[in-house]
Motif scaffolding. Structure first.
Motif, PDB file in Angstrom:
ATOM      1  N   ILE A  27     -15.748  89.398 -22.278  1.00 59.94           N
ATOM      2  CA  ILE A  27     -16.303  90.640 -22.816  1.00 59.94           C
ATOM      3  C   ILE A  27     -15.178  91.364 -23.549  1.00 59.94           C
ATOM      4  O   ILE A  27     -14.093  91.556 -22.991  1.00 59.94           O
ATOM      5  CB  ILE A  27     -16.850  91.537 -21.678  1.00 59.94           C
ATOM      6  N   ASP A  28     -15.437  91.789 -24.795  1.00 62.42           N
ATOM      7  CA  ASP A  28     -14.377  92.463 -25.541  1.00 62.42           C
ATOM      8  C   ASP A  28     -14.276  93.937 -25.148  1.00 62.42           C
ATOM      9  O   ASP A  28     -15.021  94.417 -24.286  1.00 62.42           O
ATOM     10  CB  ASP A  28     -14.526  92.262 -27.058  1.00 62.42           C
ATOM     11  N   ASP A  30     -15.182  96.511 -26.621  1.00 61.45           N
ATOM     12  CA  ASP A  30     -16.394  97.273 -26.949  1.00 61.45           C
ATOM     13  C   ASP A  30     -17.597  96.806 -26.127  1.00 61.45           C
ATOM     14  O   ASP A  30     -18.726  97.116 -26.469  1.00 61.45           O
ATOM     15  CB  ASP A  30     -16.711  97.149 -28.444  1.00 61.45           C
ATOM     16  N   GLN A  31     -17.335  96.032 -25.088  1.00 67.26           N
ATOM     17  CA  GLN A  31     -18.364  95.514 -24.184  1.00 67.26           C
ATOM     18  C   GLN A  31     -19.317  94.534 -24.866  1.00 67.26           C
ATOM     19  O   GLN A  31     -20.469  94.387 -24.455  1.00 67.26           O
ATOM     20  CB  GLN A  31     -19.150  96.662 -23.526  1.00 67.26           C
ATOM     21  N   ARG A  32     -18.827  93.841 -25.883  1.00 67.88           N
ATOM     22  CA  ARG A  32     -19.620  92.809 -26.546  1.00 67.88           C
ATOM     23  C   ARG A  32     -19.132  91.443 -26.097  1.00 67.88           C
ATOM     24  O   ARG A  32     -17.932  91.250 -25.861  1.00 67.88           O
ATOM     25  CB  ARG A  32     -19.489  92.938 -28.063  1.00 67.88           C
ATOM     26  N   ARG A  34     -17.835  87.674 -26.204  1.00 70.67           N
ATOM     27  CA  ARG A  34     -17.034  86.840 -27.100  1.00 70.67           C
ATOM     28  C   ARG A  34     -16.974  85.448 -26.497  1.00 70.67           C
ATOM     29  O   ARG A  34     -16.728  85.290 -25.306  1.00 70.67           O
ATOM     30  CB  ARG A  34     -15.611  87.398 -27.258  1.00 70.67           C
TER      31      ARG A  34
END
Length: 191
Positions: A27-28, A30-32, A34
């Motif tokens: 999780i990056d 920004d909570q996205r 990867r």
């Protein structure tokens, strides 16, 4: 448990180098999610504290370093074509960089570096990842006995494994969960 099934799949695919490639999801910041393809470098051997840890390598300048520091949870996904088996392994990543204080894990980092090919080691001398492209000059290979500071060992310390066999109808699936004492529990579940 799940490791013996994974070892069997790896053995049956030993003539296919791509069988050592797996997908690592993090999780990056920004909570996205990867996801990237990495190479399985074996299990950390001879360690009671880190039994069943999968070894992966990365560059200290990589984007995933900050992601791991912010949120160490990750999952790998592996699919083997001959056995038609899939493994999804969830756990926490442990980043062993040049400053990591544990002597046992520093030794694991060094021995992993020493086991790499020259072509793999030289990648850690390249220009900063994700920066604008530069001309790659002829670079002397790094010392094969001592890891560069940019070299990091990542250990995935698993807490769960989801194994799916796609042969048969219905297919077969097992969930393996590790308890607080480090023991694995196996459960057969619906596919």
């Amino acid at each position: 448990m799940w490791r013996s099934h994974l070892a069997r799949s790896l053995h049956q695919h030993r003539n296919q180098p791509e069988a050592r490639f797996l997908q690592l999801a993090t999780i990056d910041l920004d909570q996205r999610p990867r996801n990237r393809t990495v190479v399985f470098r074996g299990f950390l051997e001879n360690s009671d504290r880190f039994q069943d840890c999968l070894k992966i390598i990365t560059d200290s300048r990589s984007q995933k370093i900050e992601q791991i520091k912010a949120n160490p949870w990750a999952e790998v996904s592996w699919y083997f074509t001959k056995t038609r088996s899939q493994f999804r392994i969830l756990g926490k990543l442990l980043l062993i960089d040049s400053k990591y204080p544990d002597l046992e894990l520093q030794q694991a980092r060094t021995s992993t570096w020493q086991s790499l090919s020259e072509a793999a080691r030289i990648q850690f001398t390249w220009a900063h990842p994700r920066e604008p492209r530069v001309d790659f000059l002829e670079i002397a290979p790094p010392d094969p006995s001592q890891p560069l500071d940019t070299f990091c060992l990542l250990l995935l310390n698993p807490t769960e494994c989801d194994r799916l066999e796609l042969r048969g109808s219905p297919q077969n699936r097992w969930i393996y969960l590790r308890d607080e004492q480090g023991n694995w529990q196996e459960r057969e579940v619906n596919p």
